[in-house]
Design a protein around this motif. Structure first.
Motif, PDB file in Angstrom:
ATOM      1  N   MET A  88      -2.777   4.948   3.088  1.00 33.45           N
ATOM      2  CA  MET A  88      -1.777   3.861   3.080  1.00 33.45           C
ATOM      3  C   MET A  88      -2.248   2.699   3.945  1.00 33.45           C
ATOM      4  O   MET A  88      -2.110   1.524   3.564  1.00 33.45           O
ATOM      5  CB  MET A  88      -0.422   4.388   3.565  1.00 33.45           C
ATOM      6  CG  MET A  88       0.212   5.330   2.550  1.00 33.45           C
ATOM      7  SD  MET A  88       1.669   6.131   3.204  1.00 33.45           S
ATOM      8  CE  MET A  88       2.928   4.925   2.842  1.00 33.45           C
ATOM      9  N   ASP A  89      -2.841   2.997   5.103  1.00 28.31           N
ATOM     10  CA  ASP A  89      -3.387   1.934   5.971  1.00 28.31           C
ATOM     11  C   ASP A  89      -4.464   1.146   5.232  1.00 28.31           C
ATOM     12  O   ASP A  89      -4.495  -0.084   5.269  1.00 28.31           O
ATOM     13  CB  ASP A  89      -4.017   2.538   7.245  1.00 28.31           C
ATOM     14  CG  ASP A  89      -2.973   3.161   8.157  1.00 28.31           C
ATOM     15  OD1 ASP A  89      -1.778   2.849   7.991  1.00 28.31           O
ATOM     16  OD2 ASP A  89      -3.362   3.972   9.026  1.00 28.31           O
ATOM     17  N   ASP A  90      -5.374   1.892   4.551  1.00 31.43           N
ATOM     18  CA  ASP A  90      -6.492   1.243   3.851  1.00 31.43           C
ATOM     19  C   ASP A  90      -5.988   0.350   2.717  1.00 31.43           C
ATOM     20  O   ASP A  90      -6.496  -0.765   2.514  1.00 31.43           O
ATOM     21  CB  ASP A  90      -7.463   2.293   3.286  1.00 31.43           C
ATOM     22  CG  ASP A  90      -8.218   3.023   4.392  1.00 31.43           C
ATOM     23  OD1 ASP A  90      -8.146   2.567   5.551  1.00 31.43           O
ATOM     24  OD2 ASP A  90      -8.850   4.057   4.092  1.00 31.43           O
ATOM     25  N   GLN A 126      -2.217  15.082   0.768  1.00 35.82           N
ATOM     26  CA  GLN A 126      -1.177  14.895   1.780  1.00 35.82           C
ATOM     27  C   GLN A 126      -1.774  14.597   3.156  1.00 35.82           C
ATOM     28  O   GLN A 126      -1.324  13.701   3.862  1.00 35.82           O
ATOM     29  CB  GLN A 126      -0.354  16.183   1.834  1.00 35.82           C
ATOM     30  CG  GLN A 126       0.660  16.224   2.923  1.00 35.82           C
ATOM     31  CD  GLN A 126       2.033  16.577   2.376  1.00 35.82           C
ATOM     32  OE1 GLN A 126       2.164  17.350   1.437  1.00 35.82           O
ATOM     33  NE2 GLN A 126       3.031  15.987   2.942  1.00 35.82           N
ATOM     34  N   LYS A 127      -2.822  15.350   3.521  1.00 37.64           N
ATOM     35  CA  LYS A 127      -3.343  15.212   4.880  1.00 37.64           C
ATOM     36  C   LYS A 127      -4.070  13.877   5.096  1.00 37.64           C
ATOM     37  O   LYS A 127      -4.301  13.491   6.227  1.00 37.64           O
ATOM     38  CB  LYS A 127      -4.236  16.395   5.238  1.00 37.64           C
ATOM     39  CG  LYS A 127      -5.469  16.550   4.405  1.00 37.64           C
ATOM     40  CD  LYS A 127      -6.278  17.746   4.865  1.00 37.64           C
ATOM     41  CE  LYS A 127      -7.522  17.841   3.988  1.00 37.64           C
ATOM     42  NZ  LYS A 127      -8.127  19.133   3.939  1.00 37.64           N
ATOM     43  N   LYS A 128      -4.426  13.189   3.967  1.00 37.63           N
ATOM     44  CA  LYS A 128      -5.109  11.892   4.120  1.00 37.63           C
ATOM     45  C   LYS A 128      -4.158  10.720   3.894  1.00 37.63           C
ATOM     46  O   LYS A 128      -4.573   9.561   3.920  1.00 37.63           O
ATOM     47  CB  LYS A 128      -6.255  11.794   3.107  1.00 37.63           C
ATOM     48  CG  LYS A 128      -7.353  12.828   3.338  1.00 37.63           C
ATOM     49  CD  LYS A 128      -8.485  12.612   2.349  1.00 37.63           C
ATOM     50  CE  LYS A 128      -9.520  13.714   2.507  1.00 37.63           C
ATOM     51  NZ  LYS A 128     -10.314  13.906   1.295  1.00 37.63           N
ATOM     52  N   GLY A 152      -4.951  -5.452   0.706  1.00 38.85           N
ATOM     53  CA  GLY A 152      -4.045  -6.400   0.061  1.00 38.85           C
ATOM     54  C   GLY A 152      -3.006  -5.789  -0.860  1.00 38.85           C
ATOM     55  O   GLY A 152      -2.299  -6.520  -1.566  1.00 38.85           O
ATOM     56  N   ALA A 153      -2.892  -4.465  -0.878  1.00 38.34           N
ATOM     57  CA  ALA A 153      -1.842  -3.837  -1.700  1.00 38.34           C
ATOM     58  C   ALA A 153      -0.508  -3.966  -0.968  1.00 38.34           C
ATOM     59  O   ALA A 153      -0.473  -4.176   0.245  1.00 38.34           O
ATOM     60  CB  ALA A 153      -2.166  -2.368  -1.926  1.00 38.34           C
ATOM     61  N   THR A 168     -11.263  -2.083  -5.880  1.00 40.39           N
ATOM     62  CA  THR A 168     -11.263  -1.604  -4.484  1.00 40.39           C
ATOM     63  C   THR A 168     -10.157  -0.562  -4.290  1.00 40.39           C
ATOM     64  O   THR A 168     -10.355   0.454  -3.632  1.00 40.39           O
ATOM     65  CB  THR A 168     -11.002  -2.795  -3.527  1.00 40.39           C
ATOM     66  OG1 THR A 168     -11.780  -3.889  -3.984  1.00 40.39           O
ATOM     67  CG2 THR A 168     -11.350  -2.464  -2.101  1.00 40.39           C
ATOM     68  N   CYS A 169      -8.984  -0.864  -4.873  1.00 38.45           N
ATOM     69  CA  CYS A 169      -7.854   0.077  -4.727  1.00 38.45           C
ATOM     70  C   CYS A 169      -8.194   1.425  -5.354  1.00 38.45           C
ATOM     71  O   CYS A 169      -7.861   2.479  -4.807  1.00 38.45           O
ATOM     72  CB  CYS A 169      -6.608  -0.490  -5.408  1.00 38.45           C
ATOM     73  SG  CYS A 169      -5.936  -1.907  -4.551  1.00 38.45           S
TER      74      CYS A 169
END
Ligand SMILES: Nc1ncnc2c1ncn2[C@@H]1O[C@H](COP(=O)(O)OP(=O)(O)OP(=O)(O)O)[C@@H](O)[C@H]1O
Ligand SMILES: O=P(O)(O)OC[C@H]1O[C@H](OP(=O)(O)OP(=O)(O)O)[C@H](O)[C@@H]1O
Length: 303
Positions: free
Chosen positions: A282-284, A275-277, A289-290, A240-241
């Motif tokens: 980070m939220d995802d 960068q723009k994403k 679970g990261a 998933t990551c």
């Protein structure tokens, strides 16, 4: 002075001498580690760390110098390359993603003209007479009209032409749109989306150095576009990551030292992300679970 013969051991690199592209060009040259010192008002600067001479020229002249092979490399706007009719005479190496604006047809907002076809046979003023002539010739052909549209050149303050009664419409660059709005004009069509490009001669005298500088520019562009994201995650959520951070080529995965042999195995993942994403990514990652998610700016890179 014939620079090509006076500086036989140096690649000649044409950069805008002033104006809107100048500052950003100097920043990029520094990012590429092309070191130089430009003496006040002097239009040639010898690089102190590479066999390069920087030639500071008007942005409009650069396509001709590079296209004719006098300079191996150049930076200028795509609008200038096309206006000089040199696009087929140069190698378009890289879109540098700055100096972005649009070349647009503008008419008085309060007037009757709302479509380009209404301008066939009328008076146009522009600093881009070649591109305007091509556009209106095509438009006349599409509309099966034999009427000739008048295209006149002015070198600046083009936006004043309609108010002065010199033109029915202008063809000019629009960035923020403030000049157009202040002059009471509105755009009715776009001839070109433009930005600054790195270009080279088709037959460079120093092809290896051209490749090297091209790669350096690509590295600086990539460094501006990407950031490095590293984080830790249980191995069970690795697929998933990796969907969230696949990396440019692929992500780097390393095992974390297991303190407790019975505990679930964790891995550390590092991956270049846009960068723009970065915020969304980070939220995802956090959501699936990261943890320990870190972001690093890239100073420079080779890709
Ligand atoms: N708002 C903008 N207006 C004009 N050009 C822009 C704008 N934004 C980016 N550019 C780019 O910068 C290039 C050079 O524009 P600039 O007006 O600086 O011309 P110049 O000839 O170098 O300087 P000057 O007008 O001072 O003589 C344009 O051809 C275009 O590619
Ligand atoms: O959409 P904007 O952000 O307002 O920018 C567009 C304006 O900038 C350029 O003129 P410049 O300032 O180079 O002066 P000039 O009229 O002398 O060419 C261009 O010719 C427009 O007039």
């Amino acid at each position: 002075m014939d620079l090509v013969n006076h500086l036989p051991d140096r690649l000649l690199f044409a950069v805008p001498k002033k104006g809107r592209l100048y500052e950003k060009c100097c920043q990029l040259l520094s990012g590429c580690d092309i070191q130089f010192r430009r003496s006040n008002r002097l239009d040639i600067a010898l690089s102190t760390n590479l066999p390069i001479a920087l030639i500071f020229l008007p942005a409009a002249d650069i396509p001709i110098f590079v296209g004719d092979g006098n300079c191996d490399l150049g930076i200028t706007g795509l609008d200038q390359i096309k206006e000089a009719d040199m696009f087929d005479s140069i190698e378009d190496l890289l879109d540098l993603n700055f100096g972005k604006c649009k070349l647009q047809i503008q008419v008085p907002a309060a007037g009757d003209i709302k479509k380009p076809e209404q301008l066939i046979g009328k008076k146009i003023v522009s600093s881009f007479t070649k591109l305007s002539t091509d556009y209106f010739n095509d438009l006349a052909a599409q509309n099966k009209s034999s009427e000739k549209t008048s295209i006149r050149y002015v070198g600046g303050s083009v936006e004043a032409s309609c108010a002065l009664g010199v033109a029915d419409a202008i063809v000019d660059l629009v960035e923020s749109g403030e000049t157009m709005k202040a002059a009471g004009l509105e755009a009715i069509d776009t001839l070109l989306d433009t930005s600054a490009h790195l270009i080279s001669s088709k037959k460079p005298k120093f092809p290896e150095l051209v490749d090297k500088i091209h790669q350096r520019f690509e590295g600086v562009m990539a460094a501006q576009k990407y950031v490095l994201c590293t984080y830790n995650a249980p191995r069970s959520i690795l697929p998933t990551c990796l969907e969230i951070t696949p990396g440019r080529r692929s992500a780097t995965i390393s095992a974390l030292e297991q303190k407790d042999p019975k505990a679930e195995e964790w891995v550390s993942i590092s991956s270049m992300i846009e960068q723009k994403k970065a915020g969304d990514i980070m939220d995802d990652l956090k959501k699936v679970g990261a943890s320990d998610i870190l972001l690093f700016e890239l100073r420079n890179c080779r890709v």
